[in-house]
Write a protein that holds these residues in place. Structure first.
Motif, mmCIF file in Angstrom:
data_model
loop_
_atom_site.group_PDB
_atom_site.id
_atom_site.type_symbol
_atom_site.label_atom_id
_atom_site.label_comp_id
_atom_site.label_asym_id
_atom_site.label_seq_id
_atom_site.Cartn_x
_atom_site.Cartn_y
_atom_site.Cartn_z
ATOM 1 N N LEU A 18 40.839 59.517 46.008
ATOM 2 C CA LEU A 18 41.438 58.548 46.919
ATOM 3 C C LEU A 18 40.736 57.186 46.831
ATOM 4 O O LEU A 18 41.397 56.140 46.808
ATOM 5 N N LEU A 19 39.415 57.191 46.773
ATOM 6 C CA LEU A 19 38.669 55.940 46.643
ATOM 7 C C LEU A 19 39.051 55.200 45.362
ATOM 8 O O LEU A 19 39.209 53.973 45.360
ATOM 9 N N LEU A 20 39.225 55.929 44.270
ATOM 10 C CA LEU A 20 39.592 55.308 43.001
ATOM 11 C C LEU A 20 41.045 54.851 43.000
ATOM 12 O O LEU A 20 41.368 53.775 42.481
ATOM 13 N N GLN A 21 41.942 55.636 43.589
ATOM 14 C CA GLN A 21 43.354 55.257 43.655
ATOM 15 C C GLN A 21 43.549 53.998 44.487
ATOM 16 O O GLN A 21 44.424 53.185 44.206
ATOM 17 N N ARG A 22 42.756 53.857 45.504
ATOM 18 C CA ARG A 22 42.872 52.697 46.398
ATOM 19 C C ARG A 22 41.715 51.721 46.186
ATOM 20 O O ARG A 22 41.246 51.088 47.132
ATOM 21 N N ALA A 25 41.641 48.105 47.849
ATOM 22 C CA ALA A 25 41.432 48.138 49.302
ATOM 23 C C ALA A 25 40.019 48.608 49.628
ATOM 24 O O ALA A 25 39.383 48.076 50.549
ATOM 25 N N VAL A 26 39.511 49.557 48.878
ATOM 26 C CA VAL A 26 38.155 50.065 49.101
ATOM 27 C C VAL A 26 37.145 48.952 48.860
ATOM 28 O O VAL A 26 36.237 48.738 49.665
ATOM 29 N N GLU A 27 37.337 48.218 47.779
ATOM 30 C CA GLU A 27 36.385 47.156 47.466
ATOM 31 C C GLU A 27 36.399 46.061 48.534
ATOM 32 O O GLU A 27 35.357 45.507 48.877
ATOM 33 N N THR A 56 40.947 50.218 35.551
ATOM 34 C CA THR A 56 41.019 48.761 35.671
ATOM 35 C C THR A 56 39.642 48.241 36.059
ATOM 36 O O THR A 56 38.740 49.023 36.393
ATOM 37 N N ASP A 57 39.497 46.938 36.064
ATOM 38 C CA ASP A 57 38.220 46.337 36.434
ATOM 39 C C ASP A 57 37.795 46.768 37.838
ATOM 40 O O ASP A 57 36.646 47.158 38.049
ATOM 41 N N ARG A 61 34.569 49.004 39.064
ATOM 42 C CA ARG A 61 33.572 48.544 40.045
ATOM 43 C C ARG A 61 33.377 49.579 41.151
ATOM 44 O O ARG A 61 32.249 49.859 41.560
ATOM 45 N N VAL A 62 34.464 50.164 41.629
ATOM 46 C CA VAL A 62 34.355 51.190 42.676
ATOM 47 C C VAL A 62 33.677 52.438 42.110
ATOM 48 O O VAL A 62 32.817 53.031 42.765
ATOM 49 N N ALA A 63 34.020 52.834 40.894
ATOM 50 C CA ALA A 63 33.380 53.999 40.269
ATOM 51 C C ALA A 63 31.878 53.761 40.127
ATOM 52 O O ALA A 63 31.069 54.665 40.378
ATOM 53 N N LEU A 64 31.492 52.555 39.766
ATOM 54 C CA LEU A 64 30.070 52.234 39.650
ATOM 55 C C LEU A 64 29.384 52.244 41.011
ATOM 56 O O LEU A 64 28.238 52.658 41.129
ATOM 57 N N ARG A 65 30.084 51.797 42.047
ATOM 58 C CA ARG A 65 29.518 51.874 43.408
ATOM 59 C C ARG A 65 29.275 53.326 43.805
ATOM 60 O O ARG A 65 28.240 53.670 44.367
#
Length: 182
Positions: A18-22, A25-27, A56-57, A61-65
């Motif tokens: 869910l964090l990756l799909q969104r 918005a998460v960022e 995507t970019d 970034r979210v995956a790295l977080r």
């Protein structure tokens, strides 16, 4: 701290999806102080690896977080590849360097071309340079190489490079100084 995933571990995989799909918005919603820890599960490495390689970019970034707060062994090859990718955004490369630094993976950092003269060409604020130098000094970087990588501190900007310079002044030994001066 992510109590949901700790209390109900089977939700961790779905939360990461869910964090990756969104990711956009998460960022926007999370700040630098928010933690994405407690999301470890058996497939986290493959979930994040897929996002780091194919996302995507903003997904990267979210995956790295997530990876920064919920590190999984084996992710270093994908993170190293992002740090080496000079077409990746500065934020991607900086987050990658930060993760490798926290995991004390200086050998991986050295494989990315950081010693090449044009590696930091797009690093106007020296943020990436500061992270890389902090990760490498003094264990994996000789005083001679360090001198070649130093640049004037960017004016009116306090970031990882200025923090590195402060660390350098505190960690410089007589032996280091002798090598630098001779």
């Amino acid at each position: 701290r992510n109590k949901i995933a700790l209390d109900v571990p089977e939700l961790a995989e779905e939360l990461v999806d869910l964090l990756l799909q969104r990711a956009p918005a998460v960022e926007r919603a999370i700040s630098w102080r928010d933690e994405l820890s407690g999301l470890e599960h058996g497939l986290l490495g493959s979930q994040l690896g897929r996002a780091l390689r194919e996302g995507t970019d903003v997904e990267r970034r979210v995956a790295l977080r997530i990876l920064s707060d919920s590190y999984v062994q084996g992710a270093e090859s994908d993170v190293t590849a992002l740090l080496a990718d000079r077409t990746a955004s500065p934020a991607i490369r900086e987050r990658s360097a930060r993760i490798l630094m926290r995991q004390r993976l200086s050998e991986q950092i050295l494989t990315t071309g950081v010693l090449e003269p044009d590696y930091f060409a797009e690093d106007g604020t020296a943020e990436l340079r500061g992270l890389v130098l902090r990760a490498l000094w003094p264990e994996a970087l000789s005083p001679e190489l360090l001198i070649q990588l130093l640049v004037p501190q960017p004016e009116h900007y306090v970031g990882s490079y200025s923090m590195f310079l402060r660390h350098l002044t505190e960690s410089l030994t007589v032996e280091h100084a002798t090598h630098i001066l001779l």
